[in-house]
Scaffold this motif. Sequence first.
Motif, PDB file in Angstrom:
ATOM      1  N   ARG A  50       0.819  -1.209   0.000  1.00 23.70           N
ATOM      2  CA  ARG A  50       0.000   0.000   0.000  1.00 23.70           C
ATOM      3  C   ARG A  50       0.857   1.265   0.000  1.00 23.70           C
ATOM      4  NH1 ARG A  50      -3.799   2.158  -2.152  1.00 23.70           N
ATOM      5  NH2 ARG A  50      -4.698   0.084  -2.062  1.00 23.70           N
ATOM      6  N   LYS A  51       1.967   1.272   0.727  1.00 27.49           N
ATOM      7  CA  LYS A  51       2.820   2.459   0.770  1.00 27.49           C
ATOM      8  C   LYS A  51       3.384   2.779  -0.614  1.00 27.49           C
ATOM      9  CE  LYS A  51       4.302   2.305   5.612  1.00 27.49           C
ATOM     10  NZ  LYS A  51       5.469   2.152   6.531  1.00 27.49           N
ATOM     11  N   MET A  52       3.773   1.748  -1.365  1.00 29.39           N
ATOM     12  CA  MET A  52       4.320   1.967  -2.700  1.00 29.39           C
ATOM     13  C   MET A  52       3.255   2.515  -3.642  1.00 29.39           C
ATOM     14  SD  MET A  52       6.672  -1.461  -3.056  1.00 29.39           S
ATOM     15  CE  MET A  52       7.164  -1.115  -4.755  1.00 29.39           C
ATOM     16  N   ILE A  53       2.053   1.977  -3.537  1.00 28.52           N
ATOM     17  CA  ILE A  53       0.958   2.448  -4.399  1.00 28.52           C
ATOM     18  C   ILE A  53       0.623   3.897  -4.067  1.00 28.52           C
ATOM     19  CG2 ILE A  53      -1.477   2.151  -4.984  1.00 28.52           C
ATOM     20  CD1 ILE A  53      -1.053  -0.866  -4.596  1.00 28.52           C
ATOM     21  N   ASN A  54       0.553   4.224  -2.769  1.00 27.22           N
ATOM     22  CA  ASN A  54       0.266   5.599  -2.369  1.00 27.22           C
ATOM     23  C   ASN A  54       1.351   6.561  -2.849  1.00 27.22           C
ATOM     24  OD1 ASN A  54      -2.118   4.918  -1.140  1.00 27.22           O
ATOM     25  ND2 ASN A  54      -1.267   4.849   0.922  1.00 27.22           N
ATOM     26  N   PHE A  55       2.610   6.130  -2.783  1.00 25.50           N
ATOM     27  CA  PHE A  55       3.716   6.947  -3.301  1.00 25.50           C
ATOM     28  C   PHE A  55       3.501   7.230  -4.786  1.00 25.50           C
ATOM     29  CE2 PHE A  55       7.695   7.110  -5.681  1.00 25.50           C
ATOM     30  CZ  PHE A  55       8.364   8.151  -5.044  1.00 25.50           C
ATOM     31  N   GLY A  56       3.130   6.194  -5.537  1.00 29.44           N
ATOM     32  CA  GLY A  56       2.919   6.357  -6.973  1.00 29.44           C
ATOM     33  C   GLY A  56       1.746   7.242  -7.316  1.00 29.44           C
ATOM     34  N   LEU A  57       0.776   7.319  -6.408  1.00 27.36           N
ATOM     35  CA  LEU A  57      -0.397   8.158  -6.656  1.00 27.36           C
ATOM     36  C   LEU A  57      -0.144   9.633  -6.345  1.00 27.36           C
ATOM     37  CD1 LEU A  57      -3.222   5.870  -5.179  1.00 27.36           C
ATOM     38  CD2 LEU A  57      -2.805   6.357  -7.599  1.00 27.36           C
ATOM     39  N   LYS A  58       0.791   9.924  -5.452  1.00 25.17           N
ATOM     40  CA  LYS A  58       0.991  11.305  -5.001  1.00 25.17           C
ATOM     41  C   LYS A  58       2.296  11.945  -5.497  1.00 25.17           C
ATOM     42  CE  LYS A  58      -1.159  13.223  -1.911  1.00 25.17           C
ATOM     43  NZ  LYS A  58      -2.240  14.233  -1.915  1.00 25.17           N
ATOM     44  N   ALA A  59       3.417  11.251  -5.302  1.00 21.25           N
ATOM     45  CA  ALA A  59       4.729  11.854  -5.558  1.00 21.25           C
ATOM     46  C   ALA A  59       4.925  12.363  -6.979  1.00 21.25           C
ATOM     47  CB  ALA A  59       5.837  10.862  -5.191  1.00 21.25           C
ATOM     48  N   PRO A  60       4.450  11.638  -8.022  1.00 20.13           N
ATOM     49  CA  PRO A  60       4.680  12.132  -9.387  1.00 20.13           C
ATOM     50  C   PRO A  60       4.150  13.544  -9.634  1.00 20.13           C
ATOM     51  CG  PRO A  60       4.006   9.844  -9.466  1.00 20.13           C
ATOM     52  CD  PRO A  60       3.844  10.289  -8.043  1.00 20.13           C
ATOM     53  N   PHE A  61       3.021  13.899  -9.021  1.00 23.33           N
ATOM     54  CA  PHE A  61       2.490  15.252  -9.185  1.00 23.33           C
ATOM     55  C   PHE A  61       3.518  16.290  -8.720  1.00 23.33           C
ATOM     56  CE2 PHE A  61      -1.611  12.977  -9.008  1.00 23.33           C
ATOM     57  CZ  PHE A  61      -2.290  13.582 -10.054  1.00 23.33           C
ATOM     58  N   LEU A  62       4.101  16.047  -7.555  1.00 27.10           N
ATOM     59  CA  LEU A  62       5.022  17.013  -6.967  1.00 27.10           C
ATOM     60  C   LEU A  62       6.330  17.094  -7.750  1.00 27.10           C
ATOM     61  CD1 LEU A  62       5.113  18.958  -4.584  1.00 27.10           C
ATOM     62  CD2 LEU A  62       6.145  17.134  -3.213  1.00 27.10           C
ATOM     63  N   VAL A  63       6.887  15.939  -8.095  1.00 23.83           N
ATOM     64  CA  VAL A  63       8.158  15.914  -8.826  1.00 23.83           C
ATOM     65  C   VAL A  63       8.011  16.586 -10.184  1.00 23.83           C
ATOM     66  CG1 VAL A  63       9.897  14.415  -9.888  1.00 23.83           C
ATOM     67  CG2 VAL A  63       8.967  13.840  -7.634  1.00 23.83           C
ATOM     68  N   LEU A  64       6.935  16.276 -10.890  1.00 20.40           N
ATOM     69  CA  LEU A  64       6.741  16.846 -12.226  1.00 20.40           C
ATOM     70  C   LEU A  64       6.436  18.341 -12.168  1.00 20.40           C
ATOM     71  CD1 LEU A  64       4.867  13.851 -13.834  1.00 20.40           C
ATOM     72  CD2 LEU A  64       7.031  14.804 -14.620  1.00 20.40           C
ATOM     73  N   ALA A  65       5.838  18.802 -11.067  1.00 23.10           N
ATOM     74  CA  ALA A  65       5.643  20.246 -10.889  1.00 23.10           C
ATOM     75  C   ALA A  65       6.991  20.953 -10.835  1.00 23.10           C
ATOM     76  CB  ALA A  65       4.848  20.513  -9.614  1.00 23.10           C
ATOM     77  N   VAL A  66       7.916  20.389 -10.060  1.00 24.50           N
ATOM     78  CA  VAL A  66       9.255  20.973  -9.945  1.00 24.50           C
ATOM     79  C   VAL A  66       9.967  20.968 -11.301  1.00 24.50           C
ATOM     80  CG1 VAL A  66      11.534  20.701  -8.901  1.00 24.50           C
ATOM     81  CG2 VAL A  66       9.471  20.363  -7.508  1.00 24.50           C
ATOM     82  N   LEU A  67       9.888  19.844 -12.023  1.00 31.43           N
ATOM     83  CA  LEU A  67      10.539  19.737 -13.333  1.00 31.43           C
ATOM     84  C   LEU A  67       9.966  20.751 -14.323  1.00 31.43           C
ATOM     85  CD1 LEU A  67      10.824  15.845 -13.726  1.00 31.43           C
ATOM     86  CD2 LEU A  67      12.629  17.463 -13.087  1.00 31.43           C
ATOM     87  N   SER A  68       8.664  20.966 -14.262  1.00 31.68           N
ATOM     88  CA  SER A  68       8.024  21.931 -15.164  1.00 31.68           C
ATOM     89  C   SER A  68       8.506  23.349 -14.882  1.00 31.68           C
ATOM     90  CB  SER A  68       6.496  21.863 -15.014  1.00 31.68           C
ATOM     91  OG  SER A  68       6.011  20.589 -15.352  1.00 31.68           O
ATOM     92  N   PHE A  69       8.625  23.688 -13.593  1.00 33.21           N
ATOM     93  CA  PHE A  69       9.123  25.020 -13.243  1.00 33.21           C
ATOM     94  C   PHE A  69      10.570  25.193 -13.704  1.00 33.21           C
ATOM     95  CE2 PHE A  69       5.855  24.872  -9.651  1.00 33.21           C
ATOM     96  CZ  PHE A  69       4.944  25.650 -10.360  1.00 33.21           C
ATOM     97  N   ILE A  70      11.365  24.129 -13.636  1.00 33.92           N
ATOM     98  CA  ILE A  70      12.756  24.189 -14.119  1.00 33.92           C
ATOM     99  C   ILE A  70      12.784  24.486 -15.616  1.00 33.92           C
ATOM    100  CG2 ILE A  70      14.821  22.794 -14.588  1.00 33.92           C
ATOM    101  CD1 ILE A  70      14.306  21.393 -11.900  1.00 33.92           C
ATOM    102  N   LEU A  71      11.932  23.790 -16.379  1.00 34.51           N
ATOM    103  CA  LEU A  71      11.897  24.020 -17.826  1.00 34.51           C
ATOM    104  C   LEU A  71      11.377  25.409 -18.179  1.00 34.51           C
ATOM    105  CD1 LEU A  71      10.762  20.730 -19.632  1.00 34.51           C
ATOM    106  CD2 LEU A  71      12.978  21.867 -19.716  1.00 34.51           C
TER     107      LEU A  71
END
Length: 365
Positions: free
Chosen positions: A69-90
């Motif tokens: 469950r922890k891995m699934i929850n990570f996959g549901l939440k973390a990508p939003f945050l990481v990709l937000a940071v990457l978008s601001f970098i670009l």
Amino acid sequence: MREIKWNLENPFFIVSSSLIFSSSWMILSFTFPIIGNSYNFGYLFTGLLGALTSIPFIVIGYIYRNSNRKMINFGLKAPFLVLAVLSFILSINQDIYFLMPVVVIGGIIQSFFWISSEIEINLLGKKGHAELYSAAWGIPAGVLPAVIGTILQVTGYATIFIFIGCLFLIGFFIQPIERYERPVKNTKGIQILNIIPMLFVGIMAGFTFFVLIPLLLNNSVPLYRIGIIISLWGISFAAGSLFLNFFHMVDMRKWGIITCLFVSLPVIWFINFNIYSVIFVLIIGGLGVSIGFSKILSYISMTSSPRNGVFYYESLFAAGFITGSLAGSSLYLYFSLTGILILFSMPVFFSLFLLLQNSSSFSTS
């Protein structure tokens, strides 16, 4: 007034999270081949970009066969945050030294979201959820390319990437997670021939975004017009996913044949490649992709072990996307339209194979 249940059993969140994430990722990935093409590195480079966004699906899908469950929850939440940071970098710099890390890291982290979402849908095991998820994924593909193509031509990249970053952040706060493990409802083996069409769905998608877009750019098609053309593919995909809720044909082999034939239509470009044939192929191809995504995911959800099923489903799509983008760019570079004929003859031959085979005799657990 009925209280909204803030959990994953509520189909509202399946639709909203898929819609927000796919919208953001669609805009972001739509820019990859355009930026890559601007460096004049050729078709192989843009094909490589497509491959880099897909390879992680195979690895992450394999890891998630034993996910908790922890891995699934990570996959549901973390990508939003990481990709937000990457978008601001670009938004600050689109230099090649910024683009490549974003493509690599973005390709890895976005795979966590899709795989986690699909495992969760399979664990829920509710009819219609797979089709809703696919439709929500497809709607942005129908609307955004035309809009983004126009905005890019007028304002440039910075505004787009800031908008994407904000959209990812909204998704991060909206996306619910679960606190408990869901029991596995289905543990049957997968009939492998029923899901192989995902390979050809991936080829169609990879070629469309990472070969066809640069090809149209190099043929002096304006960016806004390319956006409209790709939007027609997305509209077809989204509409197909929605209408498939009303079709309950149980013979997956027939769905597979239809999928393969629809996504094989680029073979006609060998005879006649122009803007009208491109539009025709993408509209019918979008329907084929919608069948593959929604019906095969629904089939896995109803019949198989969720984690194993998603691994095969995503691995085949990723292998196809890599083939469509990287092998597709190589074939076009060296053989021109003959290369397209070679690539898209594969689903034609497989559809003929399905007609001659009894799919029930091919299975894997």
